[in-house]
Design a protein around this motif. Structure first.
Motif, PDB file in Angstrom:
ATOM      1  N   GLN A  59       0.802  -1.227   0.000  1.00  0.00           N
ATOM      2  CA  GLN A  59       0.000   0.000   0.000  1.00  0.00           C
ATOM      3  C   GLN A  59       0.829   1.269   0.000  1.00  0.00           C
ATOM      4  O   GLN A  59       0.303   2.333  -0.304  1.00  0.00           O
ATOM      5  N   VAL A  60       2.135   1.156   0.367  1.00  0.00           N
ATOM      6  CA  VAL A  60       2.966   2.372   0.328  1.00  0.00           C
ATOM      7  C   VAL A  60       2.934   3.014  -1.043  1.00  0.00           C
ATOM      8  O   VAL A  60       3.029   4.227  -1.164  1.00  0.00           O
ATOM      9  N   SER A  61       2.813   2.170  -2.089  1.00  0.00           N
ATOM     10  CA  SER A  61       2.833   2.741  -3.433  1.00  0.00           C
ATOM     11  C   SER A  61       1.611   3.616  -3.674  1.00  0.00           C
ATOM     12  O   SER A  61       1.603   4.428  -4.589  1.00  0.00           O
ATOM     13  N   LEU A  62       0.568   3.447  -2.859  1.00  0.00           N
ATOM     14  CA  LEU A  62      -0.647   4.256  -3.034  1.00  0.00           C
ATOM     15  C   LEU A  62      -0.622   5.533  -2.205  1.00  0.00           C
ATOM     16  O   LEU A  62      -1.541   6.341  -2.292  1.00  0.00           O
ATOM     17  N   MET A  63       0.424   5.689  -1.384  1.00  0.00           N
ATOM     18  CA  MET A  63       0.430   6.812  -0.438  1.00  0.00           C
ATOM     19  C   MET A  63       0.295   8.179  -1.115  1.00  0.00           C
ATOM     20  O   MET A  63      -0.556   8.979  -0.690  1.00  0.00           O
ATOM     21  N   PRO A  64       1.069   8.471  -2.167  1.00  0.00           N
ATOM     22  CA  PRO A  64       0.893   9.786  -2.803  1.00  0.00           C
ATOM     23  C   PRO A  64      -0.529   9.985  -3.325  1.00  0.00           C
ATOM     24  O   PRO A  64      -1.077  11.084  -3.256  1.00  0.00           O
ATOM     25  N   LEU A  65      -1.130   8.892  -3.820  1.00  0.00           N
ATOM     26  CA  LEU A  65      -2.497   8.964  -4.326  1.00  0.00           C
ATOM     27  C   LEU A  65      -3.477   9.304  -3.205  1.00  0.00           C
ATOM     28  O   LEU A  65      -4.357  10.168  -3.369  1.00  0.00           O
ATOM     29  N   VAL A  66      -3.311   8.631  -2.056  1.00  0.00           N
ATOM     30  CA  VAL A  66      -4.201   8.881  -0.913  1.00  0.00           C
ATOM     31  C   VAL A  66      -4.106  10.338  -0.483  1.00  0.00           C
ATOM     32  O   VAL A  66      -5.124  10.989  -0.218  1.00  0.00           O
ATOM     33  N   VAL A  67      -2.875  10.848  -0.447  1.00  0.00           N
ATOM     34  CA  VAL A  67      -2.703  12.244  -0.041  1.00  0.00           C
ATOM     35  C   VAL A  67      -3.282  13.184  -1.091  1.00  0.00           C
ATOM     36  O   VAL A  67      -3.886  14.211  -0.764  1.00  0.00           O
ATOM     37  N   LEU A  68      -3.152  12.798  -2.356  1.00  0.00           N
ATOM     38  CA  LEU A  68      -3.718  13.619  -3.434  1.00  0.00           C
ATOM     39  C   LEU A  68      -5.244  13.702  -3.292  1.00  0.00           C
ATOM     40  O   LEU A  68      -5.839  14.766  -3.472  1.00  0.00           O
ATOM     41  N   ILE A  69      -5.866  12.566  -2.949  1.00  0.00           N
ATOM     42  CA  ILE A  69      -7.330  12.542  -2.867  1.00  0.00           C
ATOM     43  C   ILE A  69      -7.827  13.189  -1.582  1.00  0.00           C
ATOM     44  O   ILE A  69      -8.748  13.999  -1.593  1.00  0.00           O
ATOM     45  N   PHE A  70      -7.216  12.844  -0.445  1.00  0.00           N
ATOM     46  CA  PHE A  70      -7.757  13.284   0.839  1.00  0.00           C
ATOM     47  C   PHE A  70      -7.114  14.556   1.376  1.00  0.00           C
ATOM     48  O   PHE A  70      -7.511  15.037   2.430  1.00  0.00           O
ATOM     49  N   GLY A  71      -6.115  15.053   0.680  1.00  0.00           N
ATOM     50  CA  GLY A  71      -5.517  16.302   1.131  1.00  0.00           C
ATOM     51  C   GLY A  71      -4.471  16.088   2.202  1.00  0.00           C
ATOM     52  O   GLY A  71      -4.138  14.954   2.563  1.00  0.00           O
ATOM     53  N   LEU A  72      -3.952  17.185   2.721  1.00  0.00           N
ATOM     54  CA  LEU A  72      -2.832  17.108   3.654  1.00  0.00           C
ATOM     55  C   LEU A  72      -3.275  16.931   5.100  1.00  0.00           C
ATOM     56  O   LEU A  72      -2.452  16.750   5.982  1.00  0.00           O
ATOM     57  N   GLY A  73      -4.569  16.999   5.347  1.00  0.00           N
ATOM     58  CA  GLY A  73      -5.063  16.970   6.728  1.00  0.00           C
ATOM     59  C   GLY A  73      -5.143  15.576   7.306  1.00  0.00           C
ATOM     60  O   GLY A  73      -4.600  14.618   6.740  1.00  0.00           O
ATOM     61  N   PRO A  74      -5.840  15.450   8.440  1.00  0.00           N
ATOM     62  CA  PRO A  74      -5.932  14.150   9.110  1.00  0.00           C
ATOM     63  C   PRO A  74      -6.699  13.099   8.302  1.00  0.00           C
ATOM     64  O   PRO A  74      -6.484  11.907   8.521  1.00  0.00           O
ATOM     65  N   ALA A  75      -7.572  13.517   7.370  1.00  0.00           N
ATOM     66  CA  ALA A  75      -8.379  12.533   6.644  1.00  0.00           C
ATOM     67  C   ALA A  75      -7.506  11.521   5.913  1.00  0.00           C
ATOM     68  O   ALA A  75      -7.761  10.313   5.954  1.00  0.00           O
ATOM     69  N   ALA A  76      -6.438  12.007   5.243  1.00  0.00           N
ATOM     70  CA  ALA A  76      -5.565  11.098   4.499  1.00  0.00           C
ATOM     71  C   ALA A  76      -4.903  10.100   5.439  1.00  0.00           C
ATOM     72  O   ALA A  76      -4.787   8.920   5.128  1.00  0.00           O
ATOM     73  N   LYS A  77      -4.493  10.589   6.616  1.00  0.00           N
ATOM     74  CA  LYS A  77      -3.787   9.704   7.554  1.00  0.00           C
ATOM     75  C   LYS A  77      -4.735   8.669   8.132  1.00  0.00           C
ATOM     76  O   LYS A  77      -4.379   7.501   8.284  1.00  0.00           O
ATOM     77  N   ILE A  78      -5.952   9.119   8.458  1.00  0.00           N
ATOM     78  CA  ILE A  78      -6.937   8.168   8.985  1.00  0.00           C
ATOM     79  C   ILE A  78      -7.263   7.127   7.924  1.00  0.00           C
ATOM     80  O   ILE A  78      -7.302   5.928   8.191  1.00  0.00           O
ATOM     81  N   PHE A  79      -7.452   7.583   6.684  1.00  0.00           N
ATOM     82  CA  PHE A  79      -7.783   6.616   5.641  1.00  0.00           C
ATOM     83  C   PHE A  79      -6.640   5.635   5.421  1.00  0.00           C
ATOM     84  O   PHE A  79      -6.858   4.432   5.272  1.00  0.00           O
ATOM     85  N   PHE A  80      -5.405   6.142   5.432  1.00  0.00           N
ATOM     86  CA  PHE A  80      -4.264   5.264   5.164  1.00  0.00           C
ATOM     87  C   PHE A  80      -4.094   4.240   6.286  1.00  0.00           C
ATOM     88  O   PHE A  80      -3.794   3.072   6.039  1.00  0.00           O
ATOM     89  N   GLY A  81      -4.309   4.672   7.531  1.00  0.00           N
ATOM     90  CA  GLY A  81      -4.268   3.733   8.654  1.00  0.00           C
ATOM     91  C   GLY A  81      -5.389   2.716   8.552  1.00  0.00           C
ATOM     92  O   GLY A  81      -5.188   1.513   8.781  1.00  0.00           O
ATOM     93  N   PHE A  82      -6.565   3.192   8.174  1.00  0.00           N
ATOM     94  CA  PHE A  82      -7.739   2.323   8.034  1.00  0.00           C
ATOM     95  C   PHE A  82      -7.515   1.292   6.938  1.00  0.00           C
ATOM     96  O   PHE A  82      -7.773   0.097   7.119  1.00  0.00           O
ATOM     97  N   SER A  83      -6.990   1.736   5.789  1.00  0.00           N
ATOM     98  CA  SER A  83      -6.811   0.789   4.677  1.00  0.00           C
ATOM     99  C   SER A  83      -5.727  -0.231   5.001  1.00  0.00           C
ATOM    100  O   SER A  83      -5.721  -1.325   4.447  1.00  0.00           O
ATOM    101  N   HIS A  84      -4.808   0.106   5.914  1.00  0.00           N
ATOM    102  CA  HIS A  84      -3.831  -0.887   6.345  1.00  0.00           C
ATOM    103  C   HIS A  84      -4.451  -1.844   7.360  1.00  0.00           C
ATOM    104  O   HIS A  84      -4.172  -3.034   7.350  1.00  0.00           O
TER     105      HIS A  84
END
Lengths: 282, 254
Positions: free
Chosen positions: A119-144
């Protein structure tokens, strides 16, 4: 390993266990002492600082700067939110997939395939979609975190002994009763393995995203200290985050010990030699 | 049985077709900004452009070399540490919880330190991947080598086996299945952490190219790289699973 072999020397069990524990702490203390001496007398201060300087940095910039405290609090919130979402959706999807033969055999391989994606390869994409705020981090933790919970819920439901199911069925249990009294208790140990793995991965996901987004939060400060060759606060901040990670893992352990039917009956105090084989499972 | 198998295949196929169809439909109808999800054909074109412009193989080579070096270090150090720790039961009991406890801390936390110590070249990624891959391999080596039946060891000793011979003919074959699990987990962790390290902070490699494409707002190129990574990881995973199944079947037959 075998109870029979250990029984005759049970008189020595306590001192030996204590010696093991003492050795363990001695190794940790020795490592700290080595780092202190090395950092103080031999290392380049731009890369390495003694433990005492790190502790000083812990009190001064790290725990006294409100911006850092806020970032730490936000990280704790993100981990909690991501983990909560993983548990809710992971167990729901897991039960839905594991409850019948057809969805399990057809969708479980798909889930395993998704689990294998780095999933690390999707990290820039997640940040692109969810922005720089906590949403991207929560989603990335959730998807892991969601995948180990789904996988272990499904495998926990599958491992239910056929014999128990048939016995319950022949005694006239309804489907709901079978789920409540047979499938569910049987699933608990495997479910907790999933919860523990999910915590490890949620922490990984949230921290990866935190480090990737270096314009705010923890990532900003780690980058600031690393790039300005200021290792003492960097080590201190890392230490605080490590302590947070250990605390979250500890919470899962405590919940597991309280809630698992089999483990609840047998308190750990009775076997001093046991150094928790569960701890080795990743 | 046969029809049930067919039903499973149909559901799996439908699932994948549904995902692909949703992608096609959403991008063709303009429901989603191409910034977040570009059209499948533009991803394909971006991939072809990477190939024809010669921008594809150099980063792949760097990443593969980094993974290979990191994994070699992790495997060697992990098995060596497992061997040394399990030489006495006391050491096993004292050291194993330390390693297991360290492994519960996400090592990603320490990534800025790797950058500090080794710079932003491949060195920091090798070190980071090696440390991350070390733990599962060492833990499985401890679990495997630490639980070899005493009787085998004593028998080998009585028959005058040297240390190396004992390791080669008793310890290693006995512990090998467990170590293999660790080596497998370690490899995929190594793979992911090298990529992650490159994404976080690097000057070259596949992970860097994914992050760069995102920063430059070139989603088609980013998706092309991501698709390459995912396909590589999934096919590697399937290959390893097939090899394991093959080995298990052969072991079951003999």
């Amino acid at each position: 390993m075998s109870a029979a072999a250990d029984a005759p020397k049970s008189g020595f069990a306590m001192p030996r266990a204590r010696a093991v524990k003492l050795t363990r702490w001695a190794i940790i203390a020795g490592a700290a002492l080595f780092l202190e001496i090395y950092g103080r007398f031999f290392a380049d201060p731009a890369f390495m600082q003694p433990v005492s300087a790190v502790l000083k940095a812990l009190i001064h910039p790290i725990l006294s700067d409100p911006r850092i405290l806020q970032a730490l609090g936000l990280t704790i919130f993100e981990i909690g939110a991501a983990y909560g979402l993983s548990i809710v959706f992971g167990s729901l999807i897991g039960v839905a997939i594991g409850s019948a033969n057809l969805p399990r055999k057809s969708l479980y391989p798909v889930i395993l395939l998704l689990y294998a994606i780095p999933q690390v390869s999707l990290m820039p994409l997640v940040v692109l979609i969810f922005g720089l705020g906590p949403a991207a981090k929560i989603f990335f933790g959730f998807s892991h975190g969601i995948f180990p919970i789904i996988v272990n819920t499904v495998s926990g439901m599958r491992n239910s002994n056929e014999l128990f199911l048939r016995a319950a069925g022949s005694m006239g249990a309804s489907r709901a009763q079978i789920i409540r009294h047979v499938l569910f208790p049987n699933m608990v140990p495997s479910f907790f393995v999933g919860l523990r793995l999910a915590m490890t991965l949620t922490l990984l996901g949230v921290i990866l995203a935190e480090l990737y987004v270096s314009t705010g939060g923890i990532g900003y400060f780690t980058r600031l200290y690393a790039e300005s060759y200021n290792p003492a606060p960097l080590f201190a901040l890392t230490g605080v985050l490590a302590a947070i990670a250990l605390a979250f893992n500890g919470l899962v352990r405590i919940a597991e010990r309280r809630l698992t039917p089999g483990l609840r009956a047998a308190p750990a105090v009775k076997t001093p030699k046991g150094n928790n084989p569960e701890g080795t499972a990743l | 049985m046969k029809s049930e198998n067919a039903a499973q295949r149909i559901i799996q196929f439908a699932f994948i077709a549904l995902a692909g169809g949703a992608w096609y439909w959403a991008t063709a109808a303009g429901k989603i900004s191409p910034l977040f999800l570009p059209r499948p054909e533009s991803v394909w074109n971006a991939f072809n452009r990477l190939l024809t412009l010669g921008q594809f193989w150099p980063p792949v080579r760097i990443t593969l070399l980094t993974i290979a070096q990191a994994y070699a270090i992790a495997a060697l150090c992990g098995i060596l540490a497992g061997y040394l720790v399990t030489r006495s039961k006391f050491a096993t009991e004292a050291v194993e919880p330390i390693i297991a406890g360290l492994f519960t801390i996400p090592i990603t936390l320490f990534f800025p330190m790797f950058i500090l110590f080794f710079g932003i070249g491949t060195g920091s990624k090798i070190a980071y991947g090696a440390v991350y891959g070390f733990f599962p391999i060492a833990l499985s080596a401890i679990a495997g080598l630490g639980h070899v039946d005493e009787r085998y060891l004593r028998a080998a000793q009585t028959m005058g086996a040297s240390r190396l011979e004992t390791f080669r003919h008793v310890l290693l074959p006995y512990a090998f299945p467990v170590i293999l699990t660790g080596l497998r987990i370690g490899f995929f962790i190594c793979f992911a952490s090298v990529l992650g390290g490159e994404t976080l902070s690097s000057v070259s490699g596949v992970g860097r190219n994914i992050a760069l494409a995102a920063e430059l707002m070139e989603p088609a190129r980013m998706y092309a790289w991501i698709a390459f990574v995912i396909l590589t990881a999934v096919s590697l995973n399937m290959l390893v699973t097939a090899l394991e199944n093959h080995a298990a079947r052969r072991a079951g037959r003999s």
